[in-house]
Design an enzyme around this catalytic site. Structure first.
Site, PDB file in Angstrom:
ATOM      1  N   ILE A 145       0.869  -1.177   0.000  1.00 12.09           N
ATOM      2  CA  ILE A 145       0.000   0.000   0.000  1.00 12.09           C
ATOM      3  C   ILE A 145       0.906   1.227   0.000  1.00 12.09           C
ATOM      4  O   ILE A 145       1.753   1.370   0.900  1.00 12.09           O
ATOM      5  CB  ILE A 145      -0.896   0.055   1.270  1.00 12.09           C
ATOM      6  N   GLU A 157       4.755  -7.840   2.533  1.00 14.54           N
ATOM      7  CA  GLU A 157       5.176  -8.788   3.580  1.00 14.54           C
ATOM      8  C   GLU A 157       4.826  -8.253   4.960  1.00 14.54           C
ATOM      9  O   GLU A 157       4.341  -8.976   5.827  1.00 14.54           O
ATOM     10  CB  GLU A 157       6.698  -8.994   3.537  1.00 14.54           C
ATOM     11  N   CYS A 191      11.811  -5.182   5.313  1.00 16.73           N
ATOM     12  CA  CYS A 191      10.974  -6.372   5.560  1.00 16.73           C
ATOM     13  C   CYS A 191      11.790  -7.482   6.214  1.00 16.73           C
ATOM     14  O   CYS A 191      11.315  -8.173   7.110  1.00 16.73           O
ATOM     15  CB  CYS A 191      10.352  -6.875   4.262  1.00 16.73           C
TER      16      CYS A 191
END
Ligand code: THU
Length: 236
Positions: A145, A157, A191
């Site tokens: 997003i 993730e 991530c």
């Protein structure tokens, strides 16, 4: 799931300050978010962002945000409110709310990831990413997003992991990541830092744009990582 139970799902080993937010979508569905801290403090996800992205990543649009003490979080709220134009209410004025289920039935992982890519909100990059985190309760999806302020977007993730943690589904089995473009799929450094905290030795399956796949372990993707034992205030 009560609001009280939800707040307990906050992941706050560094501050011990739990936080919960709930978002109502245009369709009248409710999505929760809790605060999720990280050993690298700036990677922390606020309850508001978590709840908004939980809603948006399910292809829904936020219309109301419920939080405790809206005035205390004025600055954070203002940005998001300007972005999505929702109404704000105090969570303490609400009783029980039935939260949406975010567990997806999955028969075919690559096919599910391919479909999920369409839900990514990628106005800035046009680079959709989809993720599925497998837990003992099933698969939880995430897509990336983006917002005009790049620093406030989140990768697929991290959204999948944040949703699972919010719902208390932390018996993680594996993580699956897919991109439509690019030479190969690969989780970004931020991530990996979040993954090492929640899925440190778990298998990570990457589904590449050319149809090939590869399997890794988080600990191999982030060797010599920063350890939470280095932080003195962890158990304060
Ligand atoms: N992105 C992910 O969702 N996962 C990754 O691991 C790599 C990058 C997203 C972030 C941003 O929305 C876009 O891809 C370009 O960086």
């Amino acid at each position: 799931m009560t609001l009280f139970n939800l707040e307990k799902n906050s992941y706050v080993p560094y501050s011990h300050k739990s936080e919960v937010a709930v978002v109502e979508s245009k369709n009248g569905t409710w999505y929760p978010g809790v605060r999720i801290e990280n050993i690298s403090f700036p990677l922390t996800i606020s309850a508001i962002q978590n709840a908004l992205f939980c809603c948006l990543s399910e292809a829904e649009y936020p219309t109301t945000v419920l939080i405790k003490n809206p005035l205390k979080q004025k600055e954070n709220l203002q940005y998001w409110q300007k972005q999505y134009g929702f109404t704000i209410a105090d969570i303490r004025e609400c009783n029980d709310i039935k939260m949406a289920s975010v567990v997806r039935p999955v028969d075919d992982i690559p096919a599910t990831l391919q479909k999920l890519l369409d839900d990514a909100l990628v106005d800035e990059s046009d680079f959709p990413v989809a993720a599925l985190v497998e837990t003992d309760a099933g698969f939880i999806p995430g897509v990336n997003i983006e917002t005009p302020d790049w620093s406030r977007g989140l990768c697929a993730e991290r959204i999948a992991l944040a949703k699972a943690i919010t719902y208390g589904l932390t018996d993680f089995k594996s993580l699956h990541i897919s991109t439509r473009d690019g030479e190969y799929s690969s989780p970004c450094g931020a991530c990996r830092q979040v993954m090492i905290e929640h899925v440190p030795h778990h298998p990570v399956h990457l589904y590449h744009a050319d149809g090939s796949q590869s399997r890794h372990y988080t600990s191999d993707l982030l060797p010599y990582s920063f350890q939470s034992s280095s932080l003195q205030n962890k158990s304060k």
